[in-house]
Every structure is written in structure tokens, then in C-alpha cells.
Design a protein around this motif. Structure first.
Motif, PDB file in Angstrom:
ATOM      1  N   UNK A 200     -12.022  70.809  17.385  1.00 33.81           N
ATOM      2  CA  UNK A 200     -13.227  70.353  16.690  1.00 33.81           C
ATOM      3  C   UNK A 200     -12.823  69.643  15.400  1.00 33.81           C
ATOM      4  N   UNK A 201     -13.579  68.629  15.056  1.00 30.78           N
ATOM      5  CA  UNK A 201     -13.279  67.889  13.825  1.00 30.78           C
ATOM      6  C   UNK A 201     -14.578  67.356  13.237  1.00 30.78           C
ATOM      7  N   UNK A 202     -14.733  67.520  11.931  1.00 31.52           N
ATOM      8  CA  UNK A 202     -15.838  66.862  11.234  1.00 31.52           C
ATOM      9  C   UNK A 202     -15.367  65.467  10.855  1.00 31.52           C
ATOM     10  N   UNK A 203     -16.172  64.471  11.168  1.00 33.06           N
ATOM     11  CA  UNK A 203     -15.762  63.061  11.100  1.00 33.06           C
ATOM     12  C   UNK A 203     -15.090  62.674   9.786  1.00 33.06           C
ATOM     13  N   UNK A 204     -15.648  63.101   8.659  1.00 34.94           N
ATOM     14  CA  UNK A 204     -15.127  62.624   7.379  1.00 34.94           C
ATOM     15  C   UNK A 204     -14.090  63.567   6.766  1.00 34.94           C
ATOM     16  N   UNK A 205     -13.694  64.581   7.520  1.00 35.63           N
ATOM     17  CA  UNK A 205     -12.785  65.568   6.930  1.00 35.63           C
ATOM     18  C   UNK A 205     -11.360  65.017   6.787  1.00 35.63           C
ATOM     19  N   UNK A 206     -10.706  65.433   5.712  1.00 37.69           N
ATOM     20  CA  UNK A 206      -9.313  65.053   5.503  1.00 37.69           C
ATOM     21  C   UNK A 206      -8.396  66.170   6.006  1.00 37.69           C
ATOM     22  N   UNK A 207      -7.108  65.907   6.069  1.00 42.11           N
ATOM     23  CA  UNK A 207      -6.104  66.884   6.485  1.00 42.11           C
ATOM     24  C   UNK A 207      -6.372  67.465   7.874  1.00 42.11           C
ATOM     25  N   UNK A 208      -6.925  66.659   8.762  1.00 41.93           N
ATOM     26  CA  UNK A 208      -7.221  67.122  10.116  1.00 41.93           C
ATOM     27  C   UNK A 208      -5.931  67.499  10.844  1.00 41.93           C
ATOM     28  N   UNK A 209      -4.874  66.700  10.654  1.00 41.64           N
ATOM     29  CA  UNK A 209      -3.597  66.963  11.317  1.00 41.64           C
ATOM     30  C   UNK A 209      -3.050  68.323  10.905  1.00 41.64           C
ATOM     31  N   UNK A 210      -3.112  68.627   9.626  1.00 43.04           N
ATOM     32  CA  UNK A 210      -2.622  69.904   9.114  1.00 43.04           C
ATOM     33  C   UNK A 210      -3.432  71.056   9.714  1.00 43.04           C
ATOM     34  N   UNK A 211      -4.751  70.893   9.759  1.00 40.58           N
ATOM     35  CA  UNK A 211      -5.603  71.940  10.319  1.00 40.58           C
ATOM     36  C   UNK A 211      -5.289  72.176  11.784  1.00 40.58           C
ATOM     37  N   UNK A 212      -5.042  71.095  12.518  1.00 35.19           N
ATOM     38  CA  UNK A 212      -4.735  71.198  13.938  1.00 35.19           C
ATOM     39  C   UNK A 212      -3.422  71.949  14.147  1.00 35.19           C
ATOM     40  N   UNK A 213      -2.400  71.633  13.346  1.00 35.92           N
ATOM     41  CA  UNK A 213      -1.105  72.318  13.447  1.00 35.92           C
ATOM     42  C   UNK A 213      -1.273  73.812  13.169  1.00 35.92           C
ATOM     43  N   UNK A 214      -2.044  74.143  12.138  1.00 38.69           N
ATOM     44  CA  UNK A 214      -2.288  75.550  11.814  1.00 38.69           C
ATOM     45  C   UNK A 214      -2.972  76.269  12.972  1.00 38.69           C
ATOM     46  N   UNK A 215      -3.934  75.569  13.594  1.00 38.01           N
ATOM     47  CA  UNK A 215      -4.668  76.142  14.713  1.00 38.01           C
ATOM     48  C   UNK A 215      -3.744  76.388  15.898  1.00 38.01           C
ATOM     49  N   UNK A 216      -2.883  75.418  16.197  1.00 32.58           N
ATOM     50  CA  UNK A 216      -1.941  75.551  17.309  1.00 32.58           C
ATOM     51  C   UNK A 216      -0.982  76.711  17.087  1.00 32.58           C
ATOM     52  N   UNK A 217      -0.490  76.851  15.877  1.00 31.21           N
ATOM     53  CA  UNK A 217       0.443  77.927  15.544  1.00 31.21           C
ATOM     54  C   UNK A 217      -0.213  79.287  15.725  1.00 31.21           C
ATOM     55  N   UNK A 218      -1.458  79.400  15.270  1.00 32.02           N
ATOM     56  CA  UNK A 218      -2.177  80.663  15.362  1.00 32.02           C
ATOM     57  C   UNK A 218      -2.448  81.043  16.818  1.00 32.02           C
ATOM     58  N   UNK A 219      -2.867  80.065  17.640  1.00 35.10           N
ATOM     59  CA  UNK A 219      -3.155  80.338  19.047  1.00 35.10           C
ATOM     60  C   UNK A 219      -1.884  80.741  19.783  1.00 35.10           C
ATOM     61  N   UNK A 220      -0.791  80.008  19.553  1.00 38.06           N
ATOM     62  CA  UNK A 220       0.475  80.255  20.258  1.00 38.06           C
ATOM     63  C   UNK A 220       1.035  81.634  19.954  1.00 38.06           C
ATOM     64  N   UNK A 221       0.810  82.124  18.747  1.00 36.69           N
ATOM     65  CA  UNK A 221       1.374  83.412  18.334  1.00 36.69           C
ATOM     66  C   UNK A 221       0.890  84.566  19.194  1.00 36.69           C
ATOM     67  N   UNK A 222      -0.293  84.454  19.781  1.00 34.98           N
ATOM     68  CA  UNK A 222      -0.864  85.544  20.555  1.00 34.98           C
ATOM     69  C   UNK A 222      -0.624  85.413  22.053  1.00 34.98           C
ATOM     70  N   UNK A 223       0.104  84.373  22.480  1.00 38.87           N
ATOM     71  CA  UNK A 223       0.282  84.114  23.910  1.00 38.87           C
ATOM     72  C   UNK A 223       1.707  84.434  24.357  1.00 38.87           C
ATOM     73  N   UNK A 224       1.894  84.707  25.665  1.00 43.91           N
ATOM     74  CA  UNK A 224       3.254  84.922  26.191  1.00 43.91           C
ATOM     75  C   UNK A 224       4.128  83.705  25.947  1.00 43.91           C
TER      76      UNK A 224
END
Length: 632
Positions: A200-224
Motif C-alpha cells: 500500500x502507498x499513499x500517493x504523495x508520501x515520501x520514503x516509500x522505498x524505505x517503508x517497503x524495505x522495512x515491511x519486507x524485513x518484518x514479514x520475512x522474519x516470521x517465515x521459514x
């Protein structure tokens, strides 16, 4: 509401034509109207789709649905806005038609960016061998995943199952966006499953790439380790359905005014003083309008007997309610009930589901807020012993051990609603739960639904919501007390009000230590975590009865409206409890004609129903709960 499931196998030795019996049973509980399975095979994989439908709108459409190109769709959701669905159309078919016409990834994302309402889905795209799945922005519909550690299989399902003695391996699919798996490239040879995320992304938001990386890291941590989560190559996003939270702070000159108001006594007159401000009164009316529309869409998308005229309906005393409300008599459920009354046909009853757990002491609780007795012109909900108000008595209920705080405020709230609309049949359903019944049904049923959440708080709220939404209790009329079971397929709840309007004590604590800036951050955090903290669990618990939970306070337009307001127009925590917290909602309640309930301070369901500490007194809400482990 539906139970949806897709079991994927990459190894022929694991290919199967059936789901495990207990998983299939759990899914069927959610969808009593229709059950169907479909098998799809590729070169390296097999997908077993299982759909179980609770029919609520349009023509009954069995799931999974398949088109002539072999695409398969499972949908557990409601389109309330964004994409047009006519009254007699089925939104599953409408959504599938849109997806089938999509030419690329961007088109698919556009469809889900448009939809307003709760949803989870699984979509098999035959031409590309892609499996798409995800949950709405708030995670209002449950979806779990379970990955085999050897990379030979995985499963997506609305609800999981458990094996005795085996650690629970189901996890909630994060409401971080939509996921895509290329089934053709995920093989038993590579022993790796790659998840592509479209966040998800709000159109005018900045640092979207950073937020996406943080999200990916958090999701991966809980998976096999055999499962990897990556950003999609095209860097495509879903458009967030709400505006960001207004973090603006008031000018220094406003701070003095903000503090001066606190000297006004905590009474209904205080609220009326706030309403003398023309701007505030306008904001309150705008809030009522947007919330009323949200309630309207959630009570009208239902099959009704249109052949009955209002006069005929009034004569039909045994007419069943189509809508029920989780009802404590508190401010959230009272406002929802009042607005539902505006839109539900007058001859149709409304079920008010009020749950109580047997008190250990078996004594009648005193007023939950003794300090109010010192205030002038207060509006107290009294104890049973001191009350002269029939709404707070238990003459009709000999089981005084169930006279818990929510039962007392619930009866008082019933009187207010009857005064607002005496023509309506309000079924106040008293749901009484003994320790023995709680322990038995938690062990045999509820623990599987609450999982993978596992704290004491999850146990308390999950069990309370399960018994309340089941709707088995009794209703007192003028003549008798009779057994009653609510058959309403839609259950409205007030969840989301406290998170957005600073209803919890932790909001007040944060305000006292970090001011309005800290309060804003706390509210932003609350809304950000509501999918993993509450909504998946509540959806599984309510859905187990073949009913659908609907959340008006989490309607996209309601959230956007509240997010657009500066914090001082929503709350004033310099005022005492029962006034300053959820101030905007309290002002709306006064405008709607509510009285005592407008001043009730927040009381969490686990305390109001008396389930908290019912079995153990030394537990903390965040502790892992041993009672949620499956024994057999």
C-alpha cells in the motif's frame, strides 16, 4: 462472509483431492450456504481451491468461481463503495469479471485500489500461473498462511487448524499489500517459495522505498527460511484508501483555551457548551453524516422480505432481526444502534447482544465510577441495589451473578433506545456464560479460532466476542423471560472508535507525558497495528457462527474524515474520563438524543463482561495464554 482456502503442492507425493477434515469443518462453519472444491494442476504444482459461502447479497454464487480461460477466484469480502455493485448483483461475480478483464499487473492493482470495504481474496491467473492473494488495508477479513518447511507445499485459508502437541504453524497474512506467487518457478527442486509484495502507498508520501524495505524485513522474519519476500520488479503499489493522519499541532494561543475548558465540570452540560461553538457543531454534524452513511451501507445490503408493508411488519411480533449489534450500552455501541435505527425498516427488530460471564464473587457490582456521585447534574448508571431506574434492575433476572457492569449499562442503554424509537422491537439478548461452558467451548472450539494469536488479552476478547456473536441467551418482555437465539447474519461492532478517538487509558498516559504530538503518534500506531492485533481474530471468531462482522468506524470514508481533523477537534484529554476521551463521538451522541450513555467512560469488554481474571487473577494481558493450547 465466506471461508476460502487454497492448498498448493509442488510434489506429486503430496497431491491430494481433499483438505484435512478439521480444516474443512472450520471453513464450512463460516459458509453455511454453499460449499464447493476445485482442483487445478500445472506442470509442477497442484492447487486445491475450497470455497464456503455465507449468502448475503445478490444471487447465491458458489465459490470457487472459474471462467472459460481457467482463472479461479475466491472472495471473502463486501464491496461497499468504489466499484459499483447493484442491489441485486453479487459482488463476487462483479470482482471476478473485473479481474478476468485485467491485461497486466497494474490493472489488477487498480481494481483492488478502488474497492472500499472489507476483503480477503485468492486469485489464480491461469495464463501466467500466478497466485494472487491478500487482505484489505485494515485487515478486516482473516487470511492465514502455512508453509511446509521443506518447501513442498503451502496453504492459504480464512481459518486454520491445529494438531495436538504440535506448535501452531499458521500465521496471519500481513495486511501490508497484495502478494503474488509464480507457481511455475516455485518447485520442489528449488525448495524455495518467492512472494512478491505489492504494498500500500499513499500517493504523495515520501520514503516509500524505505517503508517497503522495512515491511519486507518484518514479514520475512516470521517465515521459514525456504520462503523469501521480495518487492515486485516493476515497483508497483496499491493506492491507500484513506488520507494520512493530520499531525498538525495547535498554535500556542490555542493551548490556553484547550486548558481553560478543563475547568468545566464533567457533565452533559460540558458537552452542550462545546456544541455552542458553530465550527465544532458543524464538524460534529459532518461526523454524524459520514458515520451514518457507513452504518447504512452495512445494514441495507441484506436479503429482506420486501412483500411486507410497514403495517404488516409491525404486526409480525415474531419477525426475525437481520442485524445484531455487540452491545454493552457504552458510547460506541449506543451510537451504532441509534444510527442503525435510522436505516433499518421500522418493522424489523434489532438484536442487542449483551454478554456476561459468571462473577466469582456472585455479588452485584457497585457503580463503576463512584466519583461521579460527587458531581452535580451527573448522569450515573447506578448499581442494582441503589437504582430506582428499571433499566438497571435485575428483577427479571434471578441470576444475579451475571449482573456485571456491561449488563447494567446495557439495560440502561436499552431504555434510551426505547425512548428514541418506541416503535422498534429492541431484542436485548442477555447471554450468560458459566465457567464450565467457557472452559469446554474454549477447549473444543474457540482456541482454534483465536490462533495464531495467543495472549491472555486474545483469550479474553476472543471468547467474549465468540459467545456474544453466537447470540444464544434470553430476552425479557413485559410478560416473561424467554429463551432466544439471534439468527441475524450481520453483526455490527464498535471496534475502531477507541483507536481513532483516544479511548484507551494508554492514550491519556501518552498525552500526559508527550503532549498532543505524542498522542498523535499513539493514534497513528494504533490504526497501523489494528489488523494484526484485533481484526483477523474477530473475523474468525464471529465467522464461526456463519455470521459476518461489520465495522462502521473502520469504513474508509469515516477513517479519512477523522484522519483529516486536527487532534483537538477529536479529543480533549485535559477533560476527565467520560468527557475528553472520544469527545467528538460524545458530542455526536448528544446531537443524536442520547443521554447517560454519552458520558460513560471507556470500559474494555474483558472487564465489562467480567471474563478477565475469571480463572486466574495473576495474569497480564500480554502474557502468553496456556488455555489457548489445544489439548485434544
Amino acid at each position: 462472509m465466506c471461508g476460502i482456502c487454497c492448498s498448493v503442492n509442488f510434489s506429486e507425493e503430496h497431491f491430494s483431492k481433499d483438505l484435512k477434515e478439521d480444516l474443512l469443518y472450520n471453513l464450512k462453519q463460516r459458509g453455511p450456504s454453499s460449499s464447493k472444491q476445485l482442483l487445478k494442476s500445472g506442470v509442477n504444482y497442484q492447487c486445491l481451491f475450497s470455497g464456503h459461502v455465507l449468502h448475503l447479497r445478490g444471487i447465491l454464487t458458489p465459490q470457487p468461481v472459474e471462467d472459460e480461460r481457467g482463472n479461479v477466484f475466491l472472495w471473502n469480502g463486501e464491496v461497499f463503495n468504489g466499484i459499483k455493485v447493484e442491489t441485486k448483483e453479487n459482488d463476487t461475480q462483479i470482482m471476478f469479471d473485473y479481474l478476468s478483464s485485467c491485461k497486466n499487473e497494474s490493472d489488477i492493482l487498480s481494481v483492488f485500489s478502488e474497492v472500499q470495504g472489507p476483503w480477503s481474496f485468492i486469485y489464480y491467473q491461469a495464463s501466467t500461473h500466478y497466485l494472487w492473494f491478500g487482505r484489505d488495508f485494515f485487515g478486516r477479513r482473516s487470511l492465514l498462511w502455512h508453509f511446509n518447511n521443506l518447501g513442498k507445499s503451502f496453504c492459504l485459508s480464512s481459518v486454520g487448524n491445529q494438531t495436538s502437541g504440535v506448535a501452531n504453524q499458521w500465521q496471519e497474512v500481513p495486511a501490508s499489500g497484495i502478494f503474488r506467487i509464480d507457481l511455475k518457478s516455485s518447485t520442489a527442486v528449488s525448495k524455495c517459495v518467492v512472494l512478491k509484495l505489492y504494498p500500500w502507498k499513499y500517493i504523495s508520501r515520501e520514503n516509500v522505498t524505505k517503508e517497503c524495505v522495512n515491511s519486507l524485513t518484518k514479514i520475512s522474519a516470521d517465515l521459514p527460511k525456504i520462503v523469501s519476500v521480495e518487492a515486485n520488479e516493476a515497483k508497483l503499489y496499491l493506492e491507500e484508501p484513506i488520507v494520512p493522519l493530520n499531525m498538525k499541532l495547535p498554535p500556542a494561543s490555542f493551548e490556553a483555551h484547550y486548558t481553560d475548558i478543563s475547568r468545566v465540570p464533567a457533565t452533559k452540560e460540558t458537552l452542550q457548551v462545546c456544541l455552542t461553538d458553530s465550527h465544532m457543531k458543524e464538524v460534529v454534524q459532518q461526523f454524524i453524516d459520514v458515520l451514518s452513511t457507513a452504518v447504512k451501507t452495512r445494514v441495507l445490503y441484506l436479503p429482506r422480505d420486501e412483500s411486507l408493508t410497514p403495517n404488516d411488519a409491525l404486526k409480525t411480533c415474531d419477525k426475525r432481526a437481520n442485524v445484531a449489534i455487540l452491545f454493552s450500552g457504552g458510547i460506541d455501541s449506543m451510537v451504532i444502534a441509534t444510527l442503525a435505527d435510522r436505516h433499518i425498516p421500522v418493522g424489523e427488530p434489532i438484536d442487542l447482544l449483551n454478554v456476561a460471564f459468571m462473577s466469582k464473587e456472585k455479588t452485584v457490582p457497585t457503580s463503576f465510577n463512584q466519583n461521579k456521585s460527587k458531581q452535580k447534574n451527573h448522569c450515573e448508571i447506578p448499581s442494582e441495589e441503589s437504582s430506582k431506574n428499571p433499566a438497571a434492575t435485575v428483577v427479571d433476572n434471578p441470576n444475579k451473578e451475571f449482573n456485571v457492569p456491561d449488563r447494567i449499562t446495557g439495560r440502561a442503554g436499552l431504555k434510551e433506545l426505547q425512548a428514541i424509537n418506541p416503535s422498534r422491537i429492541w431484542n436485548f439478548v442477555e447471554i450468560n456464560v458459566s465457567v464450565e461452558e467457557l472452559q469446554k467451548l474454549r477447549r473444543t472450539r474457540i482456541c482454534q479460532l483465536i490462533q495464531p494469536l495467543d495472549t491472555v488479552l486474545d483469550d479474553s476478547i476472543g471468547c467474549a466476542v465468540w459467545f456474544a456473536s453466537r447470540g444464544i441467551g434470553c430476552v425479557a418482555t413485559q410478560d416473561e423471560v424467554k429463551s432466544y437465539q439471534s439468527n441475524a447474519k450481520v453483526v455490527l461492532t464498535g471496534i475502531g472508535a477507541d483507536e481513532q478517538l483516544a479511548g484507551y487509558s494508554r492514550h491519556r498516559a501518552r498525552f500526559q507525558t508527550h503532549g498532543l504530538e505524542g498522542l498523535n503518534k499513539e493514534i497513528e500506531m494504533e490504526l497501523g497495528r489494528i489488523s494484526s492485533r484485533n481484526l483477523g481474530r474477530d473475523d474468525r471468531v464471529i465467522g464461526d457462527h456463519g455470521k459476518e462482522g461489520r465495522f462502521p468506524f473502520l469504513d474508509e470514508n469515516v477513517v479519512s474524515f477523522l484522519n483529516s481533523l486536527p487532534i483537538w477537534e477529536k479529543v480533549n484529554l485535559t477533560l476527565p474520563r467520560g468527557i475528553g476521551d472520544k469527545l467528538l463521538l460524545r458530542l455526536a451522541a448528544v446531537e443524536l438524543g442520547l443521554t447517560c450513555s454519552a458520558l460513560l467512560p471507556k470500559r474494555a469488554m474483558q472487564f465489562g463482561s467480567r471474563i478477565a481474571k475469571m480463572e486466574k487473577n495473576n495474569e497480564k494481558a500480554s502474557d502468553k495464554c496456556g488455555r489457548l493450547q489445544v489439548i485434544s
